[in-house]
Design an enzyme around this catalytic site. Structure first.
Site, mmCIF file in Angstrom:
data_model
loop_
_atom_site.group_PDB
_atom_site.id
_atom_site.type_symbol
_atom_site.label_atom_id
_atom_site.label_comp_id
_atom_site.label_asym_id
_atom_site.label_seq_id
_atom_site.Cartn_x
_atom_site.Cartn_y
_atom_site.Cartn_z
ATOM 1 N N LYS A 188 13.334 10.693 -0.645
ATOM 2 C CA LYS A 188 13.893 9.382 -0.288
ATOM 3 C C LYS A 188 15.308 9.225 -0.862
ATOM 4 O O LYS A 188 15.880 10.186 -1.357
ATOM 5 C CB LYS A 188 12.940 8.275 -0.752
ATOM 6 C CG LYS A 188 11.488 8.451 -0.262
ATOM 7 C CD LYS A 188 11.328 8.247 1.243
ATOM 8 C CE LYS A 188 9.986 8.742 1.788
ATOM 9 N NZ LYS A 188 8.808 7.966 1.468
HETATM 10 C C1 LIG Z 1 7.335 7.870 1.772
HETATM 11 C C2 LIG Z 1 6.754 6.705 2.487
HETATM 12 C C3 LIG Z 1 5.691 5.959 1.987
HETATM 13 C C4 LIG Z 1 4.925 6.361 0.763
HETATM 14 O O1 LIG Z 1 5.729 6.519 -0.337
HETATM 15 P P1 LIG Z 1 5.116 7.157 -1.676
HETATM 16 O O2 LIG Z 1 6.088 6.689 -2.719
HETATM 17 O O3 LIG Z 1 5.128 8.634 -1.476
HETATM 18 O O4 LIG Z 1 3.761 6.601 -1.870
HETATM 19 C C5 LIG Z 1 5.280 4.835 2.661
HETATM 20 N N1 LIG Z 1 5.881 4.467 3.812
HETATM 21 C C6 LIG Z 1 6.878 5.170 4.344
HETATM 22 C C7 LIG Z 1 7.510 4.697 5.606
HETATM 23 C C8 LIG Z 1 7.345 6.322 3.711
HETATM 24 O O5 LIG Z 1 8.321 7.049 4.260
#
Ligand SMILES: *Cc1c(COP(=O)(O)O)cnc(C)c1O
Length: 381
Positions: A188
């Site tokens: 991210k």
């Molecule tokens: C990455 C992601 C999540 C989950 O994030 P984590 O921190 O890995 O639990 C939820 N929603 C979306 C759209 C994502 O891209």
């Protein structure tokens, strides 16, 4: 292999984590509230509640909004499964609203149509979870207006979108929603390893989320139901979880947050690079958005559906870590068993059939980008 996304860690990030290792607090120390305040301030929100992941934050957000058995939660089919699973953790049922074919976000028109129908049948959702796909902000003013009219609550899944702005306003400011959730997974925009945060402008929701992320236990006298037994006394007043973020993670996140402008600029520069390099290839690139600044978590190109698989395989064969975001959630076996099937959300399905995510992250070099585009050209030839 050039991956589709990866973290960018510098010496300051490393030093921040080492400082915590030398300190008294590896968890439940001062780095967590510091990081919460820094994110809240960056986004213009009242409160931040750090958690062990965005998935945990989505779960706790739903619980704080009293989602439970018999309730309905709607989200986009074009997302990671966590956006939908959070409602099921609470015993609620999940439904989807198809995406807009251009923005790839939940279609406001489709949402409105579905709400009209649901109201007629007495089946309105309790919570709607729009997802800022690839970092591009949803039309939150329009969704917020529908929320007021139909009486549902809104949780923004902004896992892709820290630093994005809409009409100059940062995602996470919460003007049109109850809670916004960020993810700090390494692919991210900024990372804490694993980690997430829920932002809200409601002191009550923040307090509820703080309680639920840590076993439902309080040490605040005013929240207790019994008389204190003594200075050691705490009370469990709700069924919570251990969804805490560590101070190691929070210190890394705080250091990464300082670099957010650099990361966003780097992503935008690489998107401009792709637009130039891809101009003469038979692929569709994401349309620009005059009203909003995407955080550009993902850069997705679209190729003819009949050629997607071969193109993807050729690129992987050439060492390019292309990916696909997303397999529509309703087509997952664990959702099909509720009756969802191909044809239910045609825009999300048509998009999925054509999508290939190209590598995009701040450390991607110009040479890397040229290699990616050359591999795509060869794959399409
Ligand atoms: C990455 C992601 C999540 C989950 O994030 P984590 O921190 O890995 O639990 C939820 N929603 C979306 C759209 C994502 O891209």
């Amino acid at each position: 292999m050039i991956p589709y996304g990866r973290q960018h860690i510098d010496e300051a990030d490393i030093a921040a984590v080492v400082d915590v290792l030398r300190s008294d607090w590896l968890t439940q120390g001062p780095a967590v509230p510091r990081f919460e305040a820094a994110i809240a301030q960056t986004c213009g929100a009242g409160h931040g509640v750090a958690m062990s992941s965005a998935t945990a934050a989505l779960h706790v957000a739903c619980l704080a909004l009293d989602v439970g058995p018999g309730d309905r939660v709607w989200t986009s089919p074009n997302t990671f499964v966590a956006s939908a699973n959070c409602a099921r953790y609470c015993g609620a049922s999940v439904d989807f609203v198809d995406i807009d074919a251009a923005t790839l976000n939940m279609s406001v028109a489709a949402l409105e149509d579905k709400l009209v129908d649901a109201e007629r049948h007495g089946q309105l959702p309790k919570v709607v979870i729009p997802v800022h796909f690839a970092g591009r902000p949803c039309d939150m003013a329009a969704i917020g207006a529908l929320a007021r009219r139909y009486g549902f609550r809104v949780v923004e899944d902004a896992s892709h979108a820290i630093g994005a702005r809409s009409g100059g306003i940062p995602v996470g400011n919460g003007a049109h929603s109850d809670i916004t959730v960020f993810s700090f997974h390494p692919v991210k925009i900024i990372t804490t390893g694993e980690g997430g945060m829920a932002l809200t402008n409601s002191a009550g929701l923040a307090e509820r989320m703080v309680l639920l992320r840590s076993h439902g236990i309080t040490r605040a006298a005013e929240s207790m139901q019994e008389t204190s037994h003594g200075p050691w006394y705490y009370e469990q007043i709700a069924l919570g979880y251990n969804y805490r973020m560590t101070d190691l993670q929070a210190a890394l996140g705080d250091s990464q947050l300082r670099r957010l402008p650099e990361f966003l600029a780097g992503r935008r520069e690489r998107v401009a690079g792709y637009r130039r390099l891809l101009a003469n290839l038979p692929v569709a690139v994401p349309p620009p958005d005059a009203d909003a600044d995407s955080a550009w978590h993902l850069f997705v190109v679209r190729v003819a559906a009949a050629r997607r698989r071969a193109t993807f395989e050729a690129m992987r064969g050439a060492g390019i870590g292309v990916n696909v975001h997303y397999i529509p959630v309703h087509l997952q076996p664990d959702y099909r068993r509720f009756g969802f099937a191909r044809g239910d959300f045609p825009n999300a399905e048509a998009y999925y059939d054509e999508a290939i995510t190209l590598p995009l992250y701040p450390g991607l070099t110009e040479d890397d980008q040229s290699i990616v585009v050359a591999a795509l050209r060869d794959a399409l030839a």
